[in-house]
Each structure stands twice: as structure tokens, then as C-alpha cells.
Design an enzyme around this catalytic site. Sequence first.
Site: not given
Ligand code: B4P
Length: 194
Positions: A14, A90, A129
Site C-alpha cells: 500500500k 482499518r 524491511r
Molecule cells: P502502516 O504504516 O500502515 O504499516 P503496514 O500495514 O505495514 O503497511 P505498509 O504501507 O507499511 O507496508 P507496504 O505494504 O507499503 O501501520 C503501522 C501500524 O500503525 C499498524 O500496525 C497499526 O498499529 C497502526 N495504524 C496505522 N493505521 C491505523 C489505523 N487506521 N487504525 C489503527 N491503527 C493504525 O510495504 C511493505 C514492504 O514490502 C516494503 O518494504 C516494500 O518495499 C515491500 N514491497 C512492496 N511492494 C512489493 C512488491 N511488489 N514486491 C516485493 N516487495 C514489495
Amino acid sequence: MLNIVLFGPPGSGKGTQAVSLSSGFNLLHVSTGDLLRKERKEETPLGLEAESFIKQGLLVPDEVVIGMLSSHLEENSEEFDGVIFDGFPRTVAQAEALDKLLEFKGSSISACIALDVEEEELVSRLLERGKTSGRADDADTDVIRNRIKVYHEETAPVADFYKEQEKFRSIPGIGLVEDIGFALANEVRAINGE
Ligand code: B4P
């Protein structure tokens, strides 16, 4: 206004995809994860409260996240053609609050697009990551598995919320980042009537 919810489990891409989508369509990129991490870095009361939940892989309480998101939109959305929501809503309560907030502004969600990625790939991406991100919630396999469990229990029902509104779409999230970005941009163009 073009308001897109980018949906999917932790690690589905995302954050990665939202960046190019936001510049391509002049959308404000709102990542609640990034906003919470900023609050924590600045050691605000909100950030300190959020930290204990994030460290355990739990969701931050709805009222905290909804309040934070609402003021961020108020302060930042003026010069954009819409918003890309990354990591929000979420929970169903957050989705309902977002609908009300947008309705108040005379707007609505255009579509929810999910990135479909299997669990083992999510775990390996997040661990990878974690080697460089400095994020405690990416460094521990148990915390990562808990985040995915919480996703299935609390976040997956948000998909049904948008299915009922006939606004839900899904694309494969495994493959080259550029290819997924291309497919996503095509979806957004179709939603935008282009
Ligand atoms: P987030 O920062 O939103 O974390 P995330 O769900 O891990 O998503 P993220 O965006 O970081 O990962 P991505 O898929 O881009 O939230 C962190 C915490 O904050 C939550 O656990 C919660 O506690 C809190 N929180 C946030 N929003 C909230 C809400 N609305 N309500 C309540 N609590 C909330 O990428 C992941 C990795 O994959 C990256 O390193 C990227 O380089 C890699 N990647 C991406 N695409 C790829 C591909 N095609 N192939 C290979 N690798 C890939």
C-alpha cells in the site's frame, strides 16, 4: 473529487504504491501509519499513546486515529484533486466515520482497491524491511504474525463494507512494483471515467 482507499494486509504494498499514485493523479497521500510514527517521533501525547499499541502489532484505538485523520484532512486537502487513503480505514467503525466526514464535505469514497498478497510473502517482505526501517513492528516475526491476525479479524470486514456499496476492487499484489503500479493506475483511470 477522486477518493481512493488502498486496501490490503500489512506488507501488501500500500505504502509503496500510494506514493506514485498520489503524484500521478494529484491526490493527497494520507498514511495513518506515517502520521502515527510522526506523532511518536515528536513525542506528542497521541504518539506516546499509539506507541504501546503499534509495538504489539495491535490497532491504535479508533477515536485516536479518526481524530488525527480528520484534522490532517482539514489542514492539507485544499490543493489536491482527491485523497489516497493508505492504511485507513482499518475497522468498519473507521470506514463509517470516513463516509460521514466526506459527506460533510460534499464528497464520498470513489473506490476501495485491494492488493492481494499471500501471508508468507507478507512476512518475508516485512522482515526484510525490518532490517533497515528501524521499525520495531517489522523486526519480530511474532509481532508481524499478530498484525496479520489483527488484519483478518478487524480489517478484512472493511472489504465487505465497500462490497455492499459496490465500490470494491482487487488486483494481484505479487510481481514487479512497476507492473502492479501500472495495473493500479489503470484501475484508477477506469474509476475516474478516463
Ligand atoms: P502502516 O504504516 O500502515 O504499516 P503496514 O500495514 O505495514 O503497511 P505498509 O504501507 O507499511 O507496508 P507496504 O505494504 O507499503 O501501520 C503501522 C501500524 O500503525 C499498524 O500496525 C497499526 O498499529 C497502526 N495504524 C496505522 N493505521 C491505523 C489505523 N487506521 N487504525 C489503527 N491503527 C493504525 O510495504 C511493505 C514492504 O514490502 C516494503 O518494504 C516494500 O518495499 C515491500 N514491497 C512492496 N511492494 C512489493 C512488491 N511488489 N514486491 C516485493 N516487495 C514489495
